[in-house]
Enzyme design. Sequence first.
Site, PDB file in Angstrom:
ATOM      1  N   SER A 119       0.989  -1.160   0.007  1.00  0.00           N
ATOM      2  CA  SER A 119       0.007  -0.014   0.192  1.00  0.00           C
ATOM      3  C   SER A 119       0.873   1.230   0.193  1.00  0.00           C
ATOM      4  O   SER A 119       1.967   1.149   0.457  1.00  0.00           O
ATOM      5  CB  SER A 119      -0.803   0.063   1.230  1.00  0.00           C
ATOM      6  OG  SER A 119      -1.261   1.345   1.537  1.00  0.00           O
ATOM      7  N   TYR A 162      -1.926   0.488  10.700  1.00  0.00           N
ATOM      8  CA  TYR A 162      -1.842   0.131   9.200  1.00  0.00           C
ATOM      9  C   TYR A 162      -0.537   0.430   8.676  1.00  0.00           C
ATOM     10  O   TYR A 162       0.094  -0.343   7.898  1.00  0.00           O
ATOM     11  CB  TYR A 162      -3.132   0.421   8.511  1.00  0.00           C
ATOM     12  CG  TYR A 162      -3.303   0.117   7.198  1.00  0.00           C
ATOM     13  CD1 TYR A 162      -3.496  -1.225   6.910  1.00  0.00           C
ATOM     14  CD2 TYR A 162      -3.297   1.000   6.096  1.00  0.00           C
ATOM     15  CE1 TYR A 162      -3.498  -1.876   5.547  1.00  0.00           C
ATOM     16  CE2 TYR A 162      -3.412   0.532   4.815  1.00  0.00           C
ATOM     17  CZ  TYR A 162      -3.570  -0.837   4.467  1.00  0.00           C
ATOM     18  OH  TYR A 162      -3.803  -1.160   3.226  1.00  0.00           O
TER      19      TYR A 162
END
Length: 252
Positions: free
Chosen positions: A137, A150
């Site tokens: 990501s 995250y």
Amino acid sequence: MAASPIAVITGASSGIGAATARQLAAAGYRVVVTARRKDRIEALAAEITTAGHEATAYALDVTDRAAVDEFATAFRSLAVLVNNAGGALGADPVATGDPADWRQMYETNVIGTLNVTQALLPALTASGDGTVVILSSTAGLSAYEGGGGYVAAKHGEHVLAETLRLEIVGTPVRVIEVAPGMVKTEEFATTRFRGDTEKAAKVYAGVDAPLSADDVADTITWAVTRPSHVNIDLLVVRPRAQASNSKVHRTG
């Protein structure tokens, strides 16, 4: 007639994983779709088979090392592994974030990827032309407020890809990292906010055309199907409306 090369896709029960399975199957791979939700992956495998391609479903929790090792015994040779299983939980600041959420994200995104990669690397190497894809990501490349757990997990996954590439250079295995920015799927934001669809909708509010699961799957399939000597080390893909993790153009 030579058998179709095999591609394993983790986290294939929805979103990017399911879209990637469909596109790799259409590209000529026999796809093995894995996820915890057996009913979802069985339906996906049936859909792909009905479309005239090859697919097999295998229920698997990537954080269960014993189960992963058992799964790996089915493969003597493997062409592609797409490490897609992962996800986000919560958007709390570091000061008040729940350590349990951080631990779960690390286990799924990092340890899960490690488990499957370690277990299947011998089969990927034995193929003589293997590819490991790690779906990270843009959170793995730069931080943003409310993303601490995250961001930490995806940074770990990014470094896993970088380190693995260094360590196995000279073997017939490529390591490709695809790092998407804002992607609107049916579950990612809703899962992150524990079913709060109103909060999930705000993530994409006013954004003209965020990426779709198919957009990312198309990127993965393109990278995987390059000639064997071509390694896409890191491919960052964002929607045009997103300039960075914290700079997004919104209308209205």
